[in-house]
Design a protein around this motif. Structure first.
Motif, mmCIF file in Angstrom:
data_model
loop_
_atom_site.group_PDB
_atom_site.id
_atom_site.type_symbol
_atom_site.label_atom_id
_atom_site.label_comp_id
_atom_site.label_asym_id
_atom_site.label_seq_id
_atom_site.Cartn_x
_atom_site.Cartn_y
_atom_site.Cartn_z
ATOM 1 N N VAL A 266 0.819 -1.213 0.000
ATOM 2 C CA VAL A 266 0.000 0.000 0.000
ATOM 3 C C VAL A 266 0.852 1.262 0.000
ATOM 4 O O VAL A 266 0.309 2.370 -0.067
ATOM 5 C CB VAL A 266 -0.949 0.024 1.216
ATOM 6 N N ARG A 267 2.170 1.104 0.081
ATOM 7 C CA ARG A 267 3.047 2.282 0.093
ATOM 8 C C ARG A 267 2.929 3.032 -1.227
ATOM 9 O O ARG A 267 3.093 2.476 -2.297
ATOM 10 C CB ARG A 267 4.493 1.853 0.354
ATOM 11 N N ARG A 268 2.657 4.333 -1.122
ATOM 12 C CA ARG A 268 2.428 5.156 -2.303
ATOM 13 C C ARG A 268 3.741 5.728 -2.827
ATOM 14 O O ARG A 268 4.729 5.807 -2.092
ATOM 15 C CB ARG A 268 1.486 6.314 -1.956
ATOM 16 N N PRO A 269 3.755 6.154 -4.087
ATOM 17 C CA PRO A 269 4.937 6.868 -4.593
ATOM 18 C C PRO A 269 5.227 8.074 -3.705
ATOM 19 O O PRO A 269 4.319 8.825 -3.331
ATOM 20 C CB PRO A 269 4.508 7.303 -6.001
ATOM 21 N N GLY A 270 6.489 8.252 -3.349
ATOM 22 C CA GLY A 270 6.860 9.372 -2.489
ATOM 23 C C GLY A 270 6.837 9.059 -1.009
ATOM 24 O O GLY A 270 7.245 9.886 -0.196
ATOM 25 N N GLU A 271 6.362 7.846 -0.637
ATOM 26 C CA GLU A 271 6.322 7.465 0.773
ATOM 27 C C GLU A 271 7.540 6.622 1.150
ATOM 28 O O GLU A 271 8.049 5.846 0.336
ATOM 29 C CB GLU A 271 5.060 6.673 1.102
#
Length: 493
Positions: free
Chosen positions: A365-370
């Motif tokens: 679930v980690r988003r781009p930029g996280e």
């Protein structure tokens, strides 16, 4: 502005003109320090071991052994390393350097034949030699011949053989190397590397190293790093490089921009609160192990089985979770501990239970930029725990199956069961059906045998070169039977 530099054996050396992906191993060899060898290029043989000055646990500085074949030279900008050549002490002009005590013991006890692996063994052995809390046992001489050892893996001089678990030798045999390890004494007061432990290690420096249209970056703060990730979500993020280093060496992967997060202070905290323990995502497994000192027993069972000491000196929980690998060793343990991950981006943070983090093969679930900033483990901890790793080798191997248990058993009844599995599905998973088959039931042979049948059917194990699907299923059930046997023995004793 001063260019990127590394202090090698007491002398500064510019990293230029090396490419940003150049490993520390190649950087050293190009400068004539050929004691550092390449045997495997993936962190499994230890021939490339060197010492790095890192923040210490019991002293300001620890000498830590790492795999030079995995760490980009640019990642060591501003840092201080010692190679096998740098361990010897310079003598009078015209005379050869005096051997380091570790080198001396390796020589006199026959610990070297072809010599290819020897410099790596020497560096790993030197890191243990300088470990501040290494203590000789009472009434034991500094001798490898002493029988007064606590077990086969710890010498009378306090030497922990796990320090050498990442070093392989194909011709000498390990007994003379073990003899040398168990014979080394205590560093002399005038030993310069022992004295160096009393001073702080080099502070992290911001790095922007560019060559051939590619760049290696290290920002000074987490906020700056997160802003960079917002602007360039396609960058490769590295901590210990134990995974990315293999991609670079074996698969010839290259990246336009690599961002290092291993020295960010905000990712290197370990806090114990009233209701949880928070572990910074960039703390190495060795640092976590020594700072927790057994306070999380399930993690204490994991650490000795996670790769080798050389890998644990660089690997991080954030990296192990960030890759999303279904055969990583830490996710099953953290799932059993009901851990959560703290995800941070330029807008703030969110906390996600690890059981909801993985969404598919190497996906989350980690988003781009996280970034993963930390891992949180809730308190109190379950008292009955175990980590079973099924692999072809006892240490320094990839799991065929990994199973972690955390149970609350009161008055003979299983009040709570949490089981994490690795290697049996596209993602690490919780064994929900088996947990339900245990909870509320007596902790008895009948209950466990029934639950073991359920556990054998958990996940979707596949056959590959490590194990067949039938074997993996069988090992799942066997692991629960083993746990029951272990707890029964503990109660009866």
């Amino acid at each position: 502005m001063v260019g990127a530099r590394i202090t090698v054996n007491g002398k500064e050396a510019p990293i230029s003109p090396a490419a940003p992906h150049t490993t520390t191993l190649d950087f050293l060899r190009e400068r004539g320090l050929t004691g550092t060898k390449e045997g495997c290029a993936e962190g499994e043989c230890g021939a490339c071991s060197v010492l790095v000055a890192r923040p210490g646990v019991n002293k300001p500085t620890d000498w830590v052994a790492v795999n030079a074949c995995l760490v980009p030279a640019a990642a060591l900008d501003g840092q201080e390393i010692i190679t096998s050549e740098g361990l010897a002490t310079a003598g009078d002009p015209g005379t050869p350097p005096a051997l380091h005590p570790v080198q001396e013991e390796m020589a006199v006890r026959g610990g070297s034949q072809c010599g290819y692996c020897t410099p790596g063994f020497v560096c790993s052995m030197a890191a243990e030699y300088y470990r501040p809390d290494r203590c000789a046992h009472a009434d034991s001489a500094d001798s490898a011949d002493s029988a007064d050892t606590t077990d086969a893996e710890h010498g009378p001089n306090g030497f922990d053989l796990h320090a050498l678990s990442g070093n392989l030798c194909r011709c000498t045999g390990y007994r003379p190397i073990r003899d040398a390890a168990f014979a080394v004494g205590t560093p002399a007061d005038e030993d310069p590397l022992a004295q160096r432990r009393e001073q702080s290690p080099p502070a992290p420096v911001a790095t922007e190293y560019t060559q051939d249209d590619s760049v290696f970056l290290r920002k000074g703060t987490l906020a700056e790093t997160l802003q960079l990730l917002r602007e360039r979500p396609d960058v490769v993020v590295v901590a210990g490089s134990t995974d990315w280093g293999v991609e670079v060496n074996i698969r010839s992967r290259r990246a336009d921009c690599v961002v290092a997060i291993d020295r960010l202070a905000e990712l290197r905290e370990l806090r114990v609160e009233s209701d949880y323990i928070e572990i910074g995502a960039a703390l190495t497994l060795t640092e976590i192990e020594r700072r927790l000192d057994g306070d999380v027993p399930l993690l204490a069972e994991l650490f000795p089985q996670f790769a080798s000491r050389l890998i644990r000196n660089g690997a991080t929980l954030g990296g192990n979770l960030g890759t999303g690998s279904p055969i990583g060793d830490s996710p099953p343990v953290l799932l059993a501990l009901e851990a959560s991950v703290v995800l941070a981006d330029a807008d703030g943070e969110r906390v996600v239970p690890l059981a909801e983090y993985f969404t598919g093969y190497r996906q989350s679930v980690r988003r781009p930029g996280e970034l993963i900033r930390a891992v949180r483990i809730p308190l109190p901890l379950s008292p009955v725990v175990a980590f079973h790793k099924i692999a072809k080798r006892r240490f320094d191997d990839i799991s065929s199956v990994a199973v972690a248990f955390a149970l609350d058993i009161e008055d003979g009844i299983v009040r709570k069961a949490r089981i994490g599995l690795g290697g049996v599905a596209a993602t690490p998973i919780r064994s929900l059906a088996t947990e339900a088959a245990l909870e509320g039931k007596p902790w008895s042979a009948e209950t466990v045998e029934a639950a073991a049948r359920v556990l054998r059917g958990e996940g979707t194990p596949m056959s590959d070169h490590r194990a067949s699907s039938l074997y993996r299923s069988a090992m799942l059930g066997q692991s629960l039977l083993k746990l029951y046997a272990q707890t029964t023995e503990a109660v009866s004793s």
